[in-house]
Design a protein around this motif. Structure first.
Motif, PDB file in Angstrom:
ATOM      1  N   ASN A   1      -2.422  -1.218  -7.759  1.00  0.00           N
ATOM      2  CA  ASN A   1      -3.646  -0.888  -6.871  1.00  0.00           C
ATOM      3  C   ASN A   1      -3.655   0.704  -7.233  1.00  0.00           C
TER       4      ASN A   1
ATOM      5  N   ALA B   1     -12.517  -1.282  -2.431  1.00  0.00           N
ATOM      6  CA  ALA B   1     -13.818  -1.313  -2.079  1.00  0.00           C
ATOM      7  C   ALA B   1     -14.249   0.189  -1.904  1.00  0.00           C
TER       8      ALA B   1
ATOM      9  N   LYS C   1     -11.854  14.479  -8.397  1.00  0.00           N
ATOM     10  CA  LYS C   1     -10.913  13.393  -7.876  1.00  0.00           C
ATOM     11  C   LYS C   1     -11.103  12.226  -8.740  1.00  0.00           C
TER      12      LYS C   1
ATOM     13  N   SER D   1     -17.831   3.113  -2.163  1.00  0.00           N
ATOM     14  CA  SER D   1     -19.100   3.248  -2.627  1.00  0.00           C
ATOM     15  C   SER D   1     -19.371   4.531  -3.517  1.00  0.00           C
TER      16      SER D   1
ATOM     17  N   ALA E   1     -10.826  -5.044   0.135  1.00  0.00           N
ATOM     18  CA  ALA E   1     -11.884  -4.345   1.000  1.00  0.00           C
ATOM     19  C   ALA E   1     -11.651  -4.927   2.642  1.00  0.00           C
ATOM     20  N   MET E   2     -12.115  -4.065   3.404  1.00  0.00           N
ATOM     21  CA  MET E   2     -11.906  -4.433   4.668  1.00  0.00           C
ATOM     22  C   MET E   2     -13.352  -4.610   5.630  1.00  0.00           C
TER      23      MET E   2
ATOM     24  N   THR F   1       0.802   0.168  -5.049  1.00  0.00           N
ATOM     25  CA  THR F   1      -0.097   1.047  -5.184  1.00  0.00           C
ATOM     26  C   THR F   1       0.608   2.346  -5.926  1.00  0.00           C
TER      27      THR F   1
ATOM     28  N   PHE G   1      -9.472  -7.981   3.790  1.00  0.00           N
ATOM     29  CA  PHE G   1      -8.122  -8.037   4.832  1.00  0.00           C
ATOM     30  C   PHE G   1      -8.575  -8.938   5.962  1.00  0.00           C
TER      31      PHE G   1
ATOM     32  N   PHE H   1      -6.530  11.136  -1.280  1.00  0.00           N
ATOM     33  CA  PHE H   1      -7.714  12.114  -0.657  1.00  0.00           C
ATOM     34  C   PHE H   1      -7.070  12.839   0.658  1.00  0.00           C
ATOM     35  N   GLU H   2      -5.613  12.478   1.124  1.00  0.00           N
ATOM     36  CA  GLU H   2      -5.167  13.512   2.262  1.00  0.00           C
ATOM     37  C   GLU H   2      -4.564  14.761   1.866  1.00  0.00           C
TER      38      GLU H   2
ATOM     39  N   ALA I   1       0.982  -1.255   0.038  1.00  0.00           N
ATOM     40  CA  ALA I   1      -0.028  -0.098  -0.007  1.00  0.00           C
ATOM     41  C   ALA I   1       0.749   1.272   0.067  1.00  0.00           C
ATOM     42  N   ASP I   2       0.303   2.364  -0.058  1.00  0.00           N
ATOM     43  CA  ASP I   2       1.255   3.605  -0.249  1.00  0.00           C
ATOM     44  C   ASP I   2       0.301   4.827   0.156  1.00  0.00           C
TER      45      ASP I   2
ATOM     46  N   VAL J   1      -5.267   3.951  -6.741  1.00  0.00           N
ATOM     47  CA  VAL J   1      -6.266   4.514  -5.836  1.00  0.00           C
ATOM     48  C   VAL J   1      -6.137   6.292  -6.061  1.00  0.00           C
ATOM     49  N   PRO J   2      -7.325   6.813  -5.842  1.00  0.00           N
ATOM     50  CA  PRO J   2      -7.228   8.198  -5.913  1.00  0.00           C
ATOM     51  C   PRO J   2      -7.026   8.798  -4.460  1.00  0.00           C
TER      52      PRO J   2
HETATM   53  C1  LIG Z   1      -8.733  -2.158   1.260  1.00  0.00           C
HETATM   54  C2  LIG Z   1      -8.353  -0.607   0.968  1.00  0.00           C
HETATM   55  C3  LIG Z   1      -7.158  -0.412   0.827  1.00  0.00           C
HETATM   56  C4  LIG Z   1      -6.605   1.133   0.446  1.00  0.00           C
HETATM   57  N1  LIG Z   1      -5.284   1.136  -0.065  1.00  0.00           N
HETATM   58  C5  LIG Z   1      -5.098   2.437  -0.013  1.00  0.00           C
HETATM   59  C6  LIG Z   1      -3.821   2.733  -0.431  1.00  0.00           C
HETATM   60  O1  LIG Z   1      -2.755   1.986  -0.385  1.00  0.00           O
HETATM   61  N2  LIG Z   1      -3.413   4.168  -0.671  1.00  0.00           N
HETATM   62  C7  LIG Z   1      -4.244   5.198  -0.573  1.00  0.00           C
HETATM   63  O2  LIG Z   1      -3.785   6.391  -0.648  1.00  0.00           O
HETATM   64  N3  LIG Z   1      -5.452   5.025  -0.165  1.00  0.00           N
HETATM   65  C8  LIG Z   1      -5.781   3.643  -0.093  1.00  0.00           C
HETATM   66  N4  LIG Z   1      -7.258   3.322   0.232  1.00  0.00           N
HETATM   67  C9  LIG Z   1      -8.220   4.386   0.397  1.00  0.00           C
HETATM   68  C10 LIG Z   1      -8.956   4.627  -1.064  1.00  0.00           C
HETATM   69  O3  LIG Z   1      -8.130   4.777  -2.135  1.00  0.00           O
HETATM   70  C11 LIG Z   1      -9.957   5.679  -0.940  1.00  0.00           C
HETATM   71  O4  LIG Z   1      -9.368   6.823  -0.775  1.00  0.00           O
HETATM   72  C12 LIG Z   1     -10.768   5.697   0.337  1.00  0.00           C
HETATM   73  O5  LIG Z   1     -11.329   4.242   0.533  1.00  0.00           O
HETATM   74  C13 LIG Z   1     -11.865   6.781   0.315  1.00  0.00           C
HETATM   75  O6  LIG Z   1     -12.561   6.652  -0.719  1.00  0.00           O
HETATM   76  P1  LIG Z   1     -13.748   7.795  -1.266  1.00  0.00           P
HETATM   77  O7  LIG Z   1     -12.842   8.782  -1.981  1.00  0.00           O
HETATM   78  O8  LIG Z   1     -14.668   7.155  -2.246  1.00  0.00           O
HETATM   79  O9  LIG Z   1     -14.421   8.428  -0.099  1.00  0.00           O
HETATM   80  C14 LIG Z   1      -7.642   1.944   0.577  1.00  0.00           C
HETATM   81  C15 LIG Z   1      -9.015   1.691   1.098  1.00  0.00           C
HETATM   82  C16 LIG Z   1      -9.193   0.403   1.242  1.00  0.00           C
HETATM   83  C17 LIG Z   1     -10.669   0.074   1.427  1.00  0.00           C
END
Ligand SMILES: Cc1cc2nc3c(=O)[nH]c(=O)nc-3n(C[C@H](O)[C@H](O)[C@H](O)COP(=O)(O)O)c2cc1C
Length: 444
Positions: A125, A217, A148, A219, A235-236, A96, A269, A130-131, A57-58, A127-128
């Motif tokens: 992996n 995962a 985003k 929504s 997913a978790m 990631t 997970f 968000f922080e 992850a990252d 991912v968008p």
């Molecule tokens: C199982 C899982 C793994 C994730 N791994 C990462 C990750 O490695 N790096 C990251 O920046 N965000 C990670 N996320 C966050 C997602 O990218 C996403 O920003 C977050 O679920 C919020 O989603 P939303 O923008 O739709 O609200 C992870 C989320 C989940 C559920």
């Protein structure tokens, strides 16, 4: 890949383990953060057990309070996996990379190069971010949610178009004088609102064509994107019911998006600490917990047990009066588990050592108990496989491989060996090269 078999990936997000105190254990190399040999060793151990992939992850900022903890993420997942690729042969390599910052040409190039040099073992992996801390590192403010995800859609399509821009039909180098047929190495000319590219990408197909796509995962916007692009969704879920419901929702949304639901694998997970007895496993966990302040978790535990008063005797089972007063929150899997453990006579410290507050369901127990958890979820349709998390990589990955994998094989729910060569083979997802035509033409 046989659907009777579960998929197992192992999260190697930092170099030490999922427990924040793992780096302090006497047998652990405290410099593992910068020592690639340590990560390579973990990946080789996982490969020995036939696990389908390692996963990094990252987060794109310093995560973790260095005064008390190691950095909680890897220095750079893709560079790290390049080194792991050279030291392993079969195991998949999933990393990631955020869709929020890098130009798709660069993402496409790095990921496909890694896929080619690892002989088709890569998973991305996507991912968008968000922080705000991540955006600050790029001199930016976080965008609105729809922006985003707009960028994510554009990046996914441009990256995949670039991956497909060196066609299979370009052929292999012919020493008579033609390296590749240029008629099949073509620009893509794909431009969106936020990103774009001309192409082509000078990277030929890998053994699996292009990397497998993994997405978390989510929504709403996130779910919509994941069912369009992902081969694997991670997913978790906190319970079997939640896992089953989320997996079903994804399968339904995938069908609506024109996908075969079987082509998307849903991985939950889960965390594990194993010992010869449950007591041994708990003691292993307690050795880690000893480095953390128990007061916060104890206060949280009394709330999860539904008690009005604080727990003042962490090493004594709850009194009869306390046991009469405990009450689980019916919707909360952690609260239900904590109450079960209290009734079974465990002390508050041992209840916490059962990892009740880990962010995902965890088992601290014997190899048989760990295998039972995986089997129960898998057979209930709550997951196609799991993302394994371990408190202390230096011991727990090996324990899992030596003690749990044989039990899963005996029960017929894990493969005996890698049947294919690529990550796509290991996880049983169909070939894809370039943008899936369904994305450009709509459901068939
Ligand atoms: C199982 C899982 C793994 C994730 N791994 C990462 C990750 O490695 N790096 C990251 O920046 N965000 C990670 N996320 C966050 C997602 O990218 C996403 O920003 C977050 O679920 C919020 O989603 P939303 O923008 O739709 O609200 C992870 C989320 C989940 C559920």
């Amino acid at each position: 890949m046989n659907s009777e078999h579960m998929i197992l990936g192992v999260a190697l997000t930092n170099s030490f383990g999922a427990h924040p105190a793992a780096w302090r254990l006497p047998h652990v190399n405290p410099e593992a953060y910068t020592d690639i040999d340590v990560t390579v060793e973990h990946a080789r151990t996982a490969e020995r057990g036939g696990l389908q992939f390692v996963f990094i992850a990252d987060r794109l900022f310093l995560h973790g309070d260095l005064a008390v903890s190691n950095p909680l993420f890897n220095m750079d997942p893709i560079v790290t996996l390049s080194a792991v690729a050279q030291a392993t042969e079969r195991i998949g390599l999933a990393g990631t990379a955020s869709t929020s910052f890098f130009e798709p040409y660069l993402l496409a190039r790095q990921l496909k190069t890694l896929d080619v040099i690892s002989n088709g073992r890569v998973g991305w992996n996507a991912v968008p971010s968000f922080e705000p801390d991540a955006f600050a590192n790029f001199g930016k403010e976080p965008p609105a949610r729809e922006k985003k995800y707009e960028r994510l859609h554009e990046v996914m399509q441009v990256v995949q178009a670039l991956w497909g821009s060196w066609g299979y039909e370009a052929g292999k180098p012919d020493q008579q004088g033609r390296y590749a047929d240029p008629a099949h190495v073509k620009p893509v000319n794909l431009y969106g609102t936020q990103v774009g590219t001309r192409g082509p990408l000078p990277v030929p197909p890998s053994e699996q064509g292009q990397p497998v796509i993994i997405m978390p995962a989510s929504s709403g916007y996130g779910l919509q994107a994941a069912v369009m692009y992902a081969d694997i969704i991670i997913a978790m879920p906190s319970s079997i019911e939640e896992g089953r419901a989320q997996r079903q929702a994804i399968r339904q949304a995938a069908a609506q998006a024109g996908r075969n639901p079987e082509d998307i694998k849903y991985l939950a997970f889960a965390g594990f600490t194993t010992g010869d007895t449950e007591r041994d496993a708990l003691d292993t966990r307690l050795a880690l917990d000893a480095h953390t302040d128990i007061r916060g978790p104890l206060a949280r535990l009394s709330a999860y047990l539904g008690l009005q008063q604080q727990l003042t005797r962490p090493d004594e089972p709850l009194t009869t009066a306390q046991l009469t007063a405990v009450q689980a929150h019916p919707q909360d899997a952690r609260s239900i588990r904590a109450v079960e453990l209290a009734h079974a006579g465990w002390s508050p410290r041992d209840i916490l050592a059962h990892a009740v507050f880990d962010p995902y369901p965890s088992v601290v127990g014997t190899a048989g108990q760990v295998a039972d958890h995986l089997q129960e979820w898998f057979k209930a349709g709550a997951a196609d496989g799991f993302m394994l998390n371990f408190d202390d990589f230096s011991t727990e990955i090996g324990n899992f491989v030596e003690q749990v994998i044989p039990v899963l094989r005996e029960r017929g729910i894990f493969h005996n060996t890698y049947e294919g060569k690529t990550l796509r083979d290991h996880v049983g997802v169909p070939p894809q090269y370039g943008v899936n035509p369904r994305i450009t033409t709509g459901p068939q």
